[in-house]
Design a protein around this motif. Structure first.
Motif, short mmCIF file in Angstrom:
data_model
loop_
_atom_site.label_atom_id
_atom_site.label_comp_id
_atom_site.label_asym_id
_atom_site.label_seq_id
_atom_site.Cartn_x
_atom_site.Cartn_y
_atom_site.Cartn_z
N LEU A 34 -10.64 8.27 3.93
CA LEU A 34 -10.92 8.26 5.37
C LEU A 34 -9.76 8.81 6.19
N GLU A 35 -8.55 8.73 5.63
CA GLU A 35 -7.36 9.15 6.38
C GLU A 35 -6.26 9.54 5.39
N ASN A 36 -5.53 10.58 5.73
CA ASN A 36 -4.40 11.02 4.91
C ASN A 36 -3.36 11.60 5.87
N ARG A 37 -2.32 10.83 6.17
CA ARG A 37 -1.34 11.28 7.16
C ARG A 37 0.08 11.15 6.62
N GLU A 38 0.94 12.03 7.14
CA GLU A 38 2.35 12.06 6.72
C GLU A 38 3.13 10.92 7.37
N LEU A 39 4.00 10.29 6.56
CA LEU A 39 4.83 9.19 7.07
C LEU A 39 6.28 9.61 7.28
N VAL A 40 6.71 10.69 6.65
CA VAL A 40 8.09 11.15 6.78
C VAL A 40 8.20 12.03 8.03
N GLY A 41 9.16 11.70 8.86
CA GLY A 41 9.33 12.44 10.10
C GLY A 41 10.04 13.77 9.90
N PRO A 42 10.09 14.60 10.95
CA PRO A 42 10.77 15.90 10.87
C PRO A 42 12.23 15.73 10.42
N GLY A 43 12.64 16.57 9.47
CA GLY A 43 14.00 16.50 8.97
C GLY A 43 14.19 15.52 7.84
N GLY A 44 13.13 14.80 7.47
CA GLY A 44 13.22 13.84 6.38
C GLY A 44 13.13 14.51 5.02
N ILE A 45 13.26 13.71 3.99
CA ILE A 45 13.28 14.21 2.61
C ILE A 45 11.94 13.93 1.94
N GLY A 46 11.33 14.96 1.38
CA GLY A 46 10.10 14.78 0.63
C GLY A 46 8.89 14.54 1.50
N THR A 47 7.81 14.16 0.85
CA THR A 47 6.58 13.85 1.57
C THR A 47 6.02 12.53 1.07
N VAL A 48 5.63 11.69 2.01
CA VAL A 48 5.00 10.40 1.71
C VAL A 48 3.78 10.29 2.60
N ARG A 49 2.64 9.98 2.00
CA ARG A 49 1.39 9.96 2.75
C ARG A 49 0.83 8.54 2.81
N HIS A 50 0.23 8.24 3.95
CA HIS A 50 -0.52 6.99 4.12
C HIS A 50 -1.99 7.35 3.97
N LEU A 51 -2.65 6.78 2.97
CA LEU A 51 -4.05 7.07 2.70
C LEU A 51 -4.90 5.84 2.89
N VAL A 52 -6.01 6.01 3.57
CA VAL A 52 -6.97 4.93 3.78
C VAL A 52 -8.27 5.31 3.07
N PHE A 53 -8.80 4.38 2.29
CA PHE A 53 -10.02 4.63 1.53
C PHE A 53 -11.14 3.67 1.93
N ASP A 54 -12.33 4.21 2.01
CA ASP A 54 -13.53 3.41 2.22
C ASP A 54 -13.93 2.83 0.86
N THR A 55 -13.93 1.50 0.76
CA THR A 55 -14.28 0.82 -0.50
C THR A 55 -15.60 0.08 -0.39
N SER A 56 -16.39 0.43 0.62
CA SER A 56 -17.64 -0.32 0.87
C SER A 56 -18.66 -0.14 -0.24
N ALA A 57 -18.49 0.86 -1.11
CA ALA A 57 -19.41 1.03 -2.23
C ALA A 57 -19.22 -0.08 -3.25
N GLY A 58 -18.14 -0.85 -3.10
CA GLY A 58 -17.83 -1.94 -4.04
C GLY A 58 -18.74 -3.15 -3.90
#
Length: 305
Positions: A34-58
């Motif tokens: 549902l969502e995939n956004r970057e958590l590391v700000g400009p000038g930071g090291i590497g990439t870290v993503r915040h991901l949100v998943f719909d689990t309603s099929a469970g």
């Protein structure tokens, strides 16, 4: 993320049902991004993503501190399916949306130089997750893990020591303690997060963490290795912050409902142990024995990877 060190069932486990492996590799949940956004700000090291998943099929039931398994698509060089990877869940059981139908992960894209060619190698599963587009499905297993569960005691003192994406379970803990209105869990204790990161732009969930400081019973301490100096003039790592506050931390450990949670890169616990060992030696106490007492009391929780 793979669990290491302490993984025994907490005392509270006998009081509540802990969901375990509701979904397995042979029959995984098809969760939707549902969502995939970057958590590391400009000038930071590497990439870290915040991901949100719909689990309603469970549904996909879980508790704060548990992990979810991801099955990356494709096959390895030997023609075998890629192995399952575990990631600490970064949301409460109610999810970021509060309706109990989502689950969040905090994923750093693994990249390292090949030992022979020097070429950059990217982690299979982390690269897959970081590149997910909204609407795409993933195969998810779990939940799993008991080592990082919050105690049921709402008056407990919670000490959280994190490096990098080790913040994931603590984001879930902090939302549970300070952001949600839970009739079954009204937190009245105190919480202290010591968070190690390389640069200020690498402070994951910074806005959320600093907003929690409006609560008088929450304390936030950063160890920013490439910007701050320790007492010896070297880089400030999490073990240096522990050493800096070790007297106060030791006093908190004397409370029988203080819990220490450690999450991050494997090996971080060594420096933490060294800081406590140096301090307790002056008290005539063997830290290794005292830590064993904490482990047996289910008050020392470690998950490193």
């Amino acid at each position: 993320m793979t669990t290491a060190t302490h993984s025994s069932v907490t005392e509270t486990a006998v009081k509540r049902a802990i969901p375990m492996n509701v979904f397995r590799q042979s029959a995984p949940l098809r969760a939707v991004c549902l969502e995939n956004r970057e958590l590391v700000g400009p000038g930071g090291i590497g990439t870290v993503r915040h991901l949100v998943f719909d689990t309603s099929a469970g549904p996909y039931p879980f508790l704060e501190g548990q992990s979810a398994g991801i099955l990356p698509p494709g096959r390895d060089a030997n023609g075998k399916p890629h192995k399952l990877r575990l990631y600490s869940i970064a949301s409460t059981r109610h999810g970021d949306t509060g309706d109990g139908k989502t689950l969040s992960l905090c994923v750093r894209r693994l990249e390292y130089p090949h030992p022979e060619t020097g070429e950059t190698v990217y982690g299979v599963c982390s690269t897959y997750l970081c590149g997910l587009k909204v609407g795409e499905e993933v195969s998810m297993t779990g939940p799993t893990g008991k080592a990082m569960l919050l105690p049921d005691d709402p008056t407990a003192t919670i000490i959280m020591l994190a490096t990098g994406t080790g913040i994931a379970p603590f984001r879930a803990h902090l939302w549970r303690m300070f952001r949600e209105n839970n009739p079954d869990y009204e937190f009245r204790g105190s919480a202290w997060l010591i968070f190690g990161i390389p640069t200020t732009p690498n402070i994951l969930y910074r806005e959320e963490l600093e907003d929690f400081q409006r609560h008088a019973n929450f304390r936030l301490t950063y160890a920013i290795s490439r910007e701050q100096k320790n007492a010896k003039g070297g880089r400030m790592y999490i073990q240096d912050r522990v050493a800096e506050h070790v007297g106060e931390l030791w006093e908190l450990l004397q409370r029988d409902n203080t819990h220490v949670f450690i999450c991050g890169l494997r090996g971080m616990e060594d420096g933490i142990d060294a800081a406590f060992e140096a301090y307790t030696a002056g008290l005539g106490i063997r830290w290794a024995e005292y830590r064993e007492h904490l482990e047996k009391s289910h008050r020392w929780h470690v998950e490193t990877y």
